[in-house]
Design an enzyme around this catalytic site. Sequence first.
Site, PDB file in Angstrom:
ATOM      1  N   ARG A 179       0.822  -1.214   0.000  1.00  0.00           N
ATOM      2  CA  ARG A 179       0.000   0.000   0.000  1.00  0.00           C
ATOM      3  C   ARG A 179       0.857   1.266   0.000  1.00  0.00           C
ATOM      4  O   ARG A 179       0.563   2.231  -0.658  1.00  0.00           O
ATOM      5  CB  ARG A 179      -0.963  -0.008   1.184  1.00  0.00           C
ATOM      6  CG  ARG A 179      -2.360  -0.422   0.737  1.00  0.00           C
ATOM      7  CD  ARG A 179      -3.284  -0.472   1.890  1.00  0.00           C
ATOM      8  NE  ARG A 179      -2.734  -1.398   2.894  1.00  0.00           N
ATOM      9  CZ  ARG A 179      -3.441  -1.940   3.849  1.00  0.00           C
ATOM     10  NH1 ARG A 179      -4.693  -1.670   3.972  1.00  0.00           N
ATOM     11  NH2 ARG A 179      -2.885  -2.774   4.710  1.00  0.00           N
ATOM     12  N   ASP A 263      -1.156 -22.536  -4.212  1.00  0.00           N
ATOM     13  CA  ASP A 263      -1.473 -23.398  -3.062  1.00  0.00           C
ATOM     14  C   ASP A 263      -2.904 -23.165  -2.610  1.00  0.00           C
ATOM     15  O   ASP A 263      -3.381 -23.843  -1.706  1.00  0.00           O
ATOM     16  CB  ASP A 263      -0.488 -23.079  -1.927  1.00  0.00           C
ATOM     17  CG  ASP A 263      -0.696 -23.956  -0.697  1.00  0.00           C
ATOM     18  OD1 ASP A 263      -0.909 -25.183  -0.884  1.00  0.00           O
ATOM     19  OD2 ASP A 263      -0.663 -23.441   0.432  1.00  0.00           O
ATOM     20  N   HIS A 287      -3.645 -26.319  -0.451  1.00  0.00           N
ATOM     21  CA  HIS A 287      -3.565 -25.382   0.683  1.00  0.00           C
ATOM     22  C   HIS A 287      -2.731 -25.975   1.835  1.00  0.00           C
ATOM     23  O   HIS A 287      -3.229 -26.184   2.941  1.00  0.00           O
ATOM     24  CB  HIS A 287      -4.969 -24.986   1.175  1.00  0.00           C
ATOM     25  CG  HIS A 287      -4.985 -23.678   1.902  1.00  0.00           C
ATOM     26  ND1 HIS A 287      -6.067 -22.818   1.894  1.00  0.00           N
ATOM     27  CD2 HIS A 287      -4.056 -23.070   2.684  1.00  0.00           C
ATOM     28  CE1 HIS A 287      -5.798 -21.747   2.640  1.00  0.00           C
ATOM     29  NE2 HIS A 287      -4.579 -21.879   3.135  1.00  0.00           N
TER      30      HIS A 287
HETATM   31  C1  DGY Z   1      -3.923 -19.184   7.245  1.00  0.00           C
HETATM   32  O1  DGY Z   1      -3.524 -19.368   8.395  1.00  0.00           O
HETATM   33  O2  DGY Z   1      -4.664 -18.254   6.931  1.00  0.00           O
HETATM   34  C2  DGY Z   1      -3.443 -20.145   6.231  1.00  0.00           C
HETATM   35  O3  DGY Z   1      -3.993 -19.962   4.986  1.00  0.00           O
HETATM   36  C3  DGY Z   1      -3.632 -21.556   6.724  1.00  0.00           C
HETATM   37  O4  DGY Z   1      -2.458 -22.185   6.395  1.00  0.00           O
END
Ligand code: DGY
Length: 311
Positions: A179, A263, A287
């Site tokens: 930002r 991911d 993920h």
């Molecule tokens: C989070 O903690 O937000 C991650 O995406 C989980 O690994």
Amino acid sequence: MKPKILITRKLKSESIAPLYENFDVDMWNLEDEVMPRDQLLDRVKGVNAILCILTDNIDRELLDAAGDQLSVVGTVSVGFDHIDTAELEARNIKLESVVGILNESVADLTIALMINSSRRISESIDAARNGEWSTWSPYWLTGRDLSQSTVGIIGLGAIGEAVAKRLSGFGCNVIYNSRSPKPELEQSLGVSYRNLDDLLAESDFVTIHNALTPETEKMCNSEFFSKMKNTAIFINTGRGGLVDQEALYDALSSGQIYAAGIDVTTPEPLPTNHPLFSLKNCTILPHIGSASIRTRDEMVESVVRKLASHL
Ligand code: DGY
């Protein structure tokens, strides 16, 4: 009466053990299954705390079902786009999340995806396994180097910083967009600020680490990909919602960009017949950014401690 805590996922008993002495704990008991919404709405009634994860939608309906005594929600994640934070604030309910625990694991996986996508590792594993390996061949499965490349980091928070630190070991030229410029980090990390257009035009790798908000939703769209080099690689270990997946598919299949390693997707899990799975130059992980045993245990244990101390 002991304060009541609802835990929406089956977690290791040793990690939640500290809660049993002082609290009345109700934990979902089916391994790797999401608590169905109707159960959640029912079991949340009258609890003082909720320990949830990112597959639980913590919204107005759920908070209404819980009742006024609910004073804290803890999520085993650093992101909280599954939680209506404005509604929590309006009801004076504290939000506890994971801070500073998963940065290194997610940064490691980000680098892994960069090398995987640039050196075509997933493709190479498949080729070896499928009998396509006939001889050592000078140009077969050649890819691109991470070493000495220019990497653009979008979002220089704690995870972006951890990625930048690793990249200095690869001799990369690291540029970033956030930002506003962060001069204090520029010196210590050896990174320099670019506006988004310049970052996209210069980078051999673009990795995004922004939080998912209404402003950042689908910010990686066709215009975004059209500004990247044809040789560039896109990495996302943040949130699937940051990306317009149709635009990503078009950019990868048309050769607008070289490859992607992601991911996170929308939805999760991504259906196996999704067009992105048909592309050799797209690696999709389920993920697992923070999925090291140590990190996941510490994530749970830190939220457990925060809930206990709040209550
Ligand atoms: C989070 O903690 O937000 C991650 O995406 C989980 O690994």
